[in-house]
Design an enzyme around this catalytic site. Structure first.
Site, PDB file in Angstrom:
ATOM      1  N   LYS A 236      89.584  68.154 -84.155  1.00 42.55           N
ATOM      2  CA  LYS A 236      90.854  67.519 -84.546  1.00 42.55           C
ATOM      3  C   LYS A 236      90.782  66.020 -84.308  1.00 42.55           C
ATOM      4  O   LYS A 236      90.546  65.562 -83.183  1.00 42.55           O
ATOM      5  CB  LYS A 236      92.001  68.126 -83.731  1.00 42.55           C
ATOM      6  CG  LYS A 236      93.331  67.403 -83.874  1.00 42.55           C
ATOM      7  CD  LYS A 236      94.335  67.910 -82.845  1.00 42.55           C
ATOM      8  CE  LYS A 236      95.566  67.005 -82.777  1.00 42.55           C
ATOM      9  NZ  LYS A 236      96.478  67.397 -81.687  1.00 42.55           N
ATOM     10  N   LYS A 248     107.926  61.471 -80.630  1.00 43.97           N
ATOM     11  CA  LYS A 248     107.757  61.724 -79.205  1.00 43.97           C
ATOM     12  C   LYS A 248     108.538  60.685 -78.391  1.00 43.97           C
ATOM     13  O   LYS A 248     108.724  59.548 -78.835  1.00 43.97           O
ATOM     14  CB  LYS A 248     106.274  61.597 -78.820  1.00 43.97           C
ATOM     15  CG  LYS A 248     105.349  62.650 -79.365  1.00 43.97           C
ATOM     16  CD  LYS A 248     103.916  62.340 -78.935  1.00 43.97           C
ATOM     17  CE  LYS A 248     102.911  63.335 -79.492  1.00 43.97           C
ATOM     18  NZ  LYS A 248     103.010  64.644 -78.821  1.00 43.97           N
ATOM     19  N   GLU A 320     101.199  68.741 -85.682  1.00 41.94           N
ATOM     20  CA  GLU A 320     100.402  68.357 -86.853  1.00 41.94           C
ATOM     21  C   GLU A 320      98.934  68.739 -86.745  1.00 41.94           C
ATOM     22  O   GLU A 320      98.254  68.921 -87.757  1.00 41.94           O
ATOM     23  CB  GLU A 320     100.524  66.851 -87.094  1.00 41.94           C
ATOM     24  CG  GLU A 320      99.612  65.955 -86.264  1.00 41.94           C
ATOM     25  CD  GLU A 320      99.839  66.033 -84.757  1.00 41.94           C
ATOM     26  OE1 GLU A 320      98.882  65.788 -84.013  1.00 41.94           O
ATOM     27  OE2 GLU A 320     100.968  66.337 -84.328  1.00 41.94           O
ATOM     28  N   ARG A 322      97.372  71.468 -85.862  1.00 39.40           N
ATOM     29  CA  ARG A 322      97.009  72.767 -86.441  1.00 39.40           C
ATOM     30  C   ARG A 322      97.022  72.713 -87.969  1.00 39.40           C
ATOM     31  O   ARG A 322      96.339  73.503 -88.622  1.00 39.40           O
ATOM     32  CB  ARG A 322      97.941  73.850 -85.896  1.00 39.40           C
ATOM     33  CG  ARG A 322      99.382  73.735 -86.304  1.00 39.40           C
ATOM     34  CD  ARG A 322     100.298  74.523 -85.386  1.00 39.40           C
ATOM     35  NE  ARG A 322     100.361  73.926 -84.060  1.00 39.40           N
ATOM     36  CZ  ARG A 322     100.994  74.472 -83.024  1.00 39.40           C
ATOM     37  NH1 ARG A 322     101.606  75.643 -83.157  1.00 39.40           N
ATOM     38  NH2 ARG A 322     101.017  73.879 -81.858  1.00 39.40           N
TER      39      ARG A 322
END
Length: 474
Positions: A236, A248, A320, A322
């Site tokens: 990733k 966030k 995001e 995954r």
């Protein structure tokens, strides 16, 4: 940014004298001290050296020069080679050698631990004029291999430590190209809107809000003899994660430069495999994005296409990782690998479960799990298998799409539901394992400075060496 230049931390025995290092278990300390001059006993007491695991004591002569070094191993039967990471930060400049290799410890792993402990991130505050600390390796140690593994781990740590203003998608692409060129691999790149034409819609959706200079991309490195077993390594690569429109808080965003830790680990592990010349056909797949906020950002409630044909409802734009892994896993499946490993800084739930030092992994294959665990033990690279619990699968099902990226709250097990989501996209031609890494030391300890850390890839390299031994593909 390019690959790191590694300061010399190891040398062969032929290059001259070196200060001895005595490794002591707690139970051996009293006898060792009694056999030495009285000033040694006094110095050991003064410095409160108890031979606890990782304790280091530099013993001087009465004239004040270094005589020898003591390294504590703690309780007998509990020591591992990674204790030797503590040495470089506690030693004066110079060359050192073990007076004897502790029984049961591998000299190669000791040399590697010393090299790992010598790592410093000094890009923004260079150390100038500092003399190195070097360990004389056991003559049986393959120094080339140890240096290659240490170099790969340093590369991963440098990438993780580098802030997002200096490590964007283009810089990760540059590093991938350097690795491919060094080992004669081929590299393919799909960037920006071409991701739609080449059927990487989820990668595009996550990264499309970034400025053009930081456009999303899919990196694919191919190496090795195509007749050998295909191994796919996926990482990733979110170079910075604002959380997207589900932004966030500032405290959650502070360390998000490390959200590309999976990409750094995948490139580092791929580099180890290529440097060792393992008899595999290797594919390293790295989706790289910035999860930015702009008018074109994906929205909560959007339904995304994926390369597999499955649709995903976006319940939370901060889940995001995954999404981009879904496209990469599908691409891996098209290559028909016998083994797929994906690495990602994916969930905070993994830290709640096991903390920052022990990494959870997931696989439905018991044989592969045993091989991974054996490699981790051999490399003293801690991890722990968690289950893919069938009872939680429905938590990632959507009412309007095939899946959703924010699991139902009732399931609670966030690391597990993330793994269950990824399993829907994992290749079916061979075994698959997912690693929810942290890639960070939140607290400094001897040999482990605060900051970026390489996790599980030393153990995975040991597993791959055992699973695909040299000569097997001849």
């Amino acid at each position: 940014m390019s690959e790191p230049i590694i300061a010399p931390s190891l040398r062969s025995a032929e290059d001259g004298a070196a200060t001895p290092i005595h490794c002591l278990y707690e139970s051996e300390l009293a006898a060792f001290v009694e056999a030495r001059p009285s000033f040694v006993k006094g110095f050991v007491a003064l410095e409160a050296f108890k031979a606890k695991a990782g304790q280091v004591l530099v013993l001087p002569t009465p004239q004040g020069v270094v005589d020898r070094v003591l390294l504590g191993l703690g309780e007998r039967g509990k020591a591992d080679a990674m204790l030797f990471r503590a040495l470089p930060g506690r030693l004066p400049a110079g060359d050192f050698r073990l007076s004897a290799t502790p029984e049961g410890l591998d000299p190669g792993q000791i040399a590697l631990a010393f090299a790992l402990g010598a790592y410093r991130f000094d890009r923004y505050r260079p150390r100038t004029g500092e003399e190195p600390r070097r360990l004389v390796a056991d003559p049986e140690v393959d120094l080339d291999e140890v240096r290659a593994v240490a170099h790969a781990c340093a590369l991963a740590r440098d990438m993780i430590n580098t802030p997002a203003n200096d490590l964007g998608p283009l810089q990760i692409e540059t590093i991938a190209r350097e690795i491919a060129e060094r080992y004669g691999a081929t590299i393919a790149m799909v960037t920006g809107d071409d991701l739609l034409a080449e059927n990487y819609p989820a990668v595009h959706a996550v990264g499309r809000a970034a400025v053009p200079a930081r456009a999303p991309r899919m990196i694919e490195i191919s190496w090795g003899d195509a007749s050998h077993p295909r191994v796919a390594i996926i990482g990733k690569g979110v170079v910075f994660d604002t959380g997207g429109l589900d932004i966030k808080p500032s405290s959650g965003m502070r360390l998000m430069k490390k959200d590309m830790g999976g990409a750094a680990h995948a490139l580092a592990l791929g580099r180890m495999v290529m440097a060792a010349g393992l008899p595999v056909a290797l594919s390293v797949l790295v989706p790289v994005v910035e999860n930015a906020i702009a008018g074109d950002a994906m929205r909560p409630g959007d339904v995304l296409a994926t390369r597999s044909g499955l649709t995903v409802e976006v319940g939370n734009t901060d889940a995001e990782g995954r999404l981009i892994l879904a496209d990469a896993l599908t691409r891996a499946g098209e290559l028909e690998p016998v083994l797929t490993l994906d690495l990602a800084t994916l969930t905070g739930a993994a830290r709640v479960a096991l903390g920052p030092q022990v990494i959870p992994f997931f696989t439905p294959d018991d044989d592969l799990a045993g091989e991974i665990e054996a490699g981790a033990r051999a490399a003293a690279d801690p991890l722990w298998r968690l289950p893919l619990w069938d009872g939680y699968r429905e938590a990632v099902e959507s009412d309007i799409a095939d899946l959703k990226n924010d699991p139902d709250a009732w399931a609670q097990a966030g690391a597990m539901t993330a793994a269950l989501f990824l399993q829907r996209f994992a290749p079916t031609t061979g075994a698959w394992a997912h690693f929810d890494i942290f890639a960070w030391n939140p607290k400094a300890r001897p040999g482990h400075p605060a900051g970026g850390e390489a996790q599980v890839i030393r153990g995975l390299y040991a597993m791959l060496k055992a699973k695909f031994p040299k000569g097997a593909g001849a």
